[in-house]
Design a protein around this motif. Structure first.
Motif, PDB file in Angstrom:
ATOM      1  N   GLU A 100       6.645  -3.699  -2.916  1.00 54.50           N
ATOM      2  CA  GLU A 100       7.568  -5.156  -3.117  1.00 54.50           C
ATOM      3  C   GLU A 100       6.168  -6.733  -3.584  1.00 54.50           C
ATOM      4  O   GLU A 100       5.574  -6.824  -2.632  1.00 54.50           O
ATOM      5  CB  GLU A 100       8.651  -5.404  -2.241  1.00 54.50           C
ATOM      6  CG  GLU A 100       7.770  -6.078  -1.319  1.00 54.50           C
ATOM      7  CD  GLU A 100       9.170  -6.412  -0.710  1.00 54.50           C
ATOM      8  OE1 GLU A 100      10.198  -6.228  -0.686  1.00 54.50           O
ATOM      9  OE2 GLU A 100       9.602  -6.695   1.527  1.00 54.50           O
ATOM     10  N   ASN A 101       6.571  -7.070  -4.092  1.00 52.19           N
ATOM     11  CA  ASN A 101       5.862  -8.903  -5.213  1.00 52.19           C
ATOM     12  C   ASN A 101       4.505  -8.577  -4.821  1.00 52.19           C
ATOM     13  O   ASN A 101       3.836  -9.482  -4.428  1.00 52.19           O
ATOM     14  CB  ASN A 101       6.417  -9.330  -3.837  1.00 52.19           C
ATOM     15  CG  ASN A 101       7.818  -9.577  -3.488  1.00 52.19           C
ATOM     16  OD1 ASN A 101       8.182 -10.019  -4.948  1.00 52.19           O
ATOM     17  ND2 ASN A 101       8.369 -10.039  -2.329  1.00 52.19           N
ATOM     18  N   GLY A 102       3.993  -7.477  -5.718  1.00 52.79           N
ATOM     19  CA  GLY A 102       2.799  -6.849  -5.357  1.00 52.79           C
ATOM     20  C   GLY A 102       1.799  -6.597  -3.917  1.00 52.79           C
ATOM     21  O   GLY A 102       0.288  -6.886  -4.079  1.00 52.79           O
ATOM     22  N   GLU A 103       2.251  -5.990  -3.388  1.00 55.79           N
ATOM     23  CA  GLU A 103       1.619  -5.959  -2.131  1.00 55.79           C
ATOM     24  C   GLU A 103       2.302  -4.670  -1.952  1.00 55.79           C
ATOM     25  O   GLU A 103       3.911  -4.036  -2.157  1.00 55.79           O
ATOM     26  CB  GLU A 103       2.424  -6.028  -1.040  1.00 55.79           C
ATOM     27  CG  GLU A 103       1.697  -7.733  -0.771  1.00 55.79           C
ATOM     28  CD  GLU A 103       1.919  -8.834   0.234  1.00 55.79           C
ATOM     29  OE1 GLU A 103       3.123  -8.074   0.851  1.00 55.79           O
ATOM     30  OE2 GLU A 103       1.731  -9.769  -0.055  1.00 55.79           O
ATOM     31  N   SER A 104       1.908  -3.672  -1.427  1.00 58.94           N
ATOM     32  CA  SER A 104       2.310  -2.502  -0.228  1.00 58.94           C
ATOM     33  C   SER A 104       1.381  -1.724   1.038  1.00 58.94           C
ATOM     34  O   SER A 104       0.468  -2.171   1.116  1.00 58.94           O
ATOM     35  CB  SER A 104       1.522  -1.013  -1.505  1.00 58.94           C
ATOM     36  OG  SER A 104       0.105  -1.492  -1.766  1.00 58.94           O
ATOM     37  N   VAL A 150      -4.377   4.886  -4.320  1.00 59.64           N
ATOM     38  CA  VAL A 150      -2.773   5.520  -4.364  1.00 59.64           C
ATOM     39  C   VAL A 150      -2.447   3.923  -3.706  1.00 59.64           C
ATOM     40  O   VAL A 150      -1.870   3.096  -4.683  1.00 59.64           O
ATOM     41  CB  VAL A 150      -2.031   6.120  -3.539  1.00 59.64           C
ATOM     42  CG1 VAL A 150      -1.167   6.000  -3.170  1.00 59.64           C
ATOM     43  CG2 VAL A 150      -2.580   7.419  -4.083  1.00 59.64           C
ATOM     44  N   ALA A 151      -2.590   3.153  -3.072  1.00 59.82           N
ATOM     45  CA  ALA A 151      -2.400   1.842  -2.203  1.00 59.82           C
ATOM     46  C   ALA A 151      -2.610   0.609  -3.035  1.00 59.82           C
ATOM     47  O   ALA A 151      -1.834   0.146  -3.928  1.00 59.82           O
ATOM     48  CB  ALA A 151      -2.695   1.320  -1.018  1.00 59.82           C
ATOM     49  N   LEU A 152      -3.749   0.677  -4.326  1.00 63.90           N
ATOM     50  CA  LEU A 152      -4.000  -0.589  -4.641  1.00 63.90           C
ATOM     51  C   LEU A 152      -3.453  -0.156  -6.070  1.00 63.90           C
ATOM     52  O   LEU A 152      -2.163  -0.686  -6.446  1.00 63.90           O
ATOM     53  CB  LEU A 152      -5.495  -0.312  -4.931  1.00 63.90           C
ATOM     54  CG  LEU A 152      -6.331  -0.793  -4.361  1.00 63.90           C
ATOM     55  CD1 LEU A 152      -6.578  -0.828  -3.268  1.00 63.90           C
ATOM     56  CD2 LEU A 152      -8.168  -1.350  -4.607  1.00 63.90           C
ATOM     57  N   SER A 153      -2.916   1.079  -6.461  1.00 58.21           N
ATOM     58  CA  SER A 153      -2.737   1.444  -7.333  1.00 58.21           C
ATOM     59  C   SER A 153      -0.586   0.658  -7.641  1.00 58.21           C
ATOM     60  O   SER A 153       0.672   0.506  -8.422  1.00 58.21           O
ATOM     61  CB  SER A 153      -2.392   2.851  -8.353  1.00 58.21           C
ATOM     62  OG  SER A 153      -1.633   3.348  -6.932  1.00 58.21           O
ATOM     63  N   ALA A 165      -2.786   1.551   5.119  1.00 55.62           N
ATOM     64  CA  ALA A 165      -3.495   1.269   4.423  1.00 55.62           C
ATOM     65  C   ALA A 165      -2.174  -0.160   3.661  1.00 55.62           C
ATOM     66  O   ALA A 165      -1.510   0.279   3.110  1.00 55.62           O
ATOM     67  CB  ALA A 165      -3.363   2.454   2.623  1.00 55.62           C
ATOM     68  N   LYS A 166      -3.196  -0.950   3.394  1.00 61.58           N
ATOM     69  CA  LYS A 166      -2.125  -2.058   3.011  1.00 61.58           C
ATOM     70  C   LYS A 166      -3.205  -2.129   1.582  1.00 61.58           C
ATOM     71  O   LYS A 166      -4.281  -2.880   1.731  1.00 61.58           O
ATOM     72  CB  LYS A 166      -2.572  -3.147   3.493  1.00 61.58           C
ATOM     73  CG  LYS A 166      -1.681  -2.882   4.782  1.00 61.58           C
ATOM     74  CD  LYS A 166      -1.657  -4.040   6.272  1.00 61.58           C
ATOM     75  CE  LYS A 166      -0.526  -3.347   7.035  1.00 61.58           C
ATOM     76  NZ  LYS A 166      -0.229  -5.078   8.271  1.00 61.58           N
ATOM     77  N   ALA A 167      -2.574  -3.053   0.225  1.00 58.32           N
ATOM     78  CA  ALA A 167      -3.219  -4.087  -0.458  1.00 58.32           C
ATOM     79  C   ALA A 167      -1.916  -5.072  -1.243  1.00 58.32           C
ATOM     80  O   ALA A 167      -1.054  -5.047  -0.733  1.00 58.32           O
ATOM     81  CB  ALA A 167      -2.992  -2.715  -1.601  1.00 58.32           C
ATOM     82  N   ARG A 168      -2.868  -5.645  -2.203  1.00 54.85           N
ATOM     83  CA  ARG A 168      -1.780  -7.005  -2.613  1.00 54.85           C
ATOM     84  C   ARG A 168      -3.013  -7.215  -4.039  1.00 54.85           C
ATOM     85  O   ARG A 168      -4.314  -6.829  -3.443  1.00 54.85           O
ATOM     86  CB  ARG A 168      -1.957  -8.047  -1.818  1.00 54.85           C
ATOM     87  CG  ARG A 168      -3.320  -8.895  -1.989  1.00 54.85           C
ATOM     88  CD  ARG A 168      -3.446 -10.237  -0.787  1.00 54.85           C
ATOM     89  NE  ARG A 168      -4.658 -10.477  -0.125  1.00 54.85           N
ATOM     90  CZ  ARG A 168      -5.263 -11.548   0.015  1.00 54.85           C
ATOM     91  NH1 ARG A 168      -4.390 -12.834  -0.095  1.00 54.85           N
ATOM     92  NH2 ARG A 168      -6.499 -11.708  -0.594  1.00 54.85           N
TER      93      ARG A 168
END
Length: 139
Positions: A22-26, A54-57, A88-91
């Motif tokens: 959500e909101n550009g995060e995963s 995958v986290a980034l996409s 894994a965390k991404a934004r």
């Protein structure tokens, strides 16, 4: 656990689970199996890079319902061995009409930062071909 909003067989094979989108995060979780380890007994770099891809996409398309996404480029930096269950965390850093710029991190079971990545992704419309939904890559 959340739904990836796409059927991604390779992700299913590796066993990634989605916990935030959500909101550009995963946030994804991954418990490597013995066949996902390298000769040193830690998670193979290719599996870790796939987790980050995958986290980034997912972060890039977290609030985009009508488009899929494809990876244009990704740079990974390995800082420590990835042992045990991984998170894994991404934004998403920036989004244009057709592109997303994203960063992400992988943490081991102790919360130690193991790997980081940056990536560029292209949004792809889910166009219809011959009355059927066109398959769109999402990782």
């Amino acid at each position: 656990m959340l739904n990836f909003r796409a059927d991604i067989p390779f992700v299913n094979l590796l066993g990634f689970t989605l916990h935030r989108m959500e909101n550009g995060e995963s946030e994804l979780h991954y418990t490597p199996k013995p066949e996902h380890l390298n000769s040193h007994g830690v998670t193979h770099g290719g599996a870790t890079m796939t987790l980050l891809d995958v986290a980034l996409s997912v972060a890039a398309r977290s609030d985009v319902e009508d488009h899929g996404i494809v990876t244009i480029e990704m740079k990974s930096t390995f800082m420590a061995p990835a042992r045990g269950p991984l998170v894994a965390k991404a934004r998403r850093l920036r989004r244009t009409k057709s592109m997303a710029f994203v960063e992400g991190w992988v943490y081991d079971a102790e919360g130690e930062l193991c790997t980081m990545a940056t990536g560029t992704f292209r949004y792809v419309p889910r166009a219809k071909l011959g009355g059927h939904q066109a398959p769109v890559a999402t990782d």
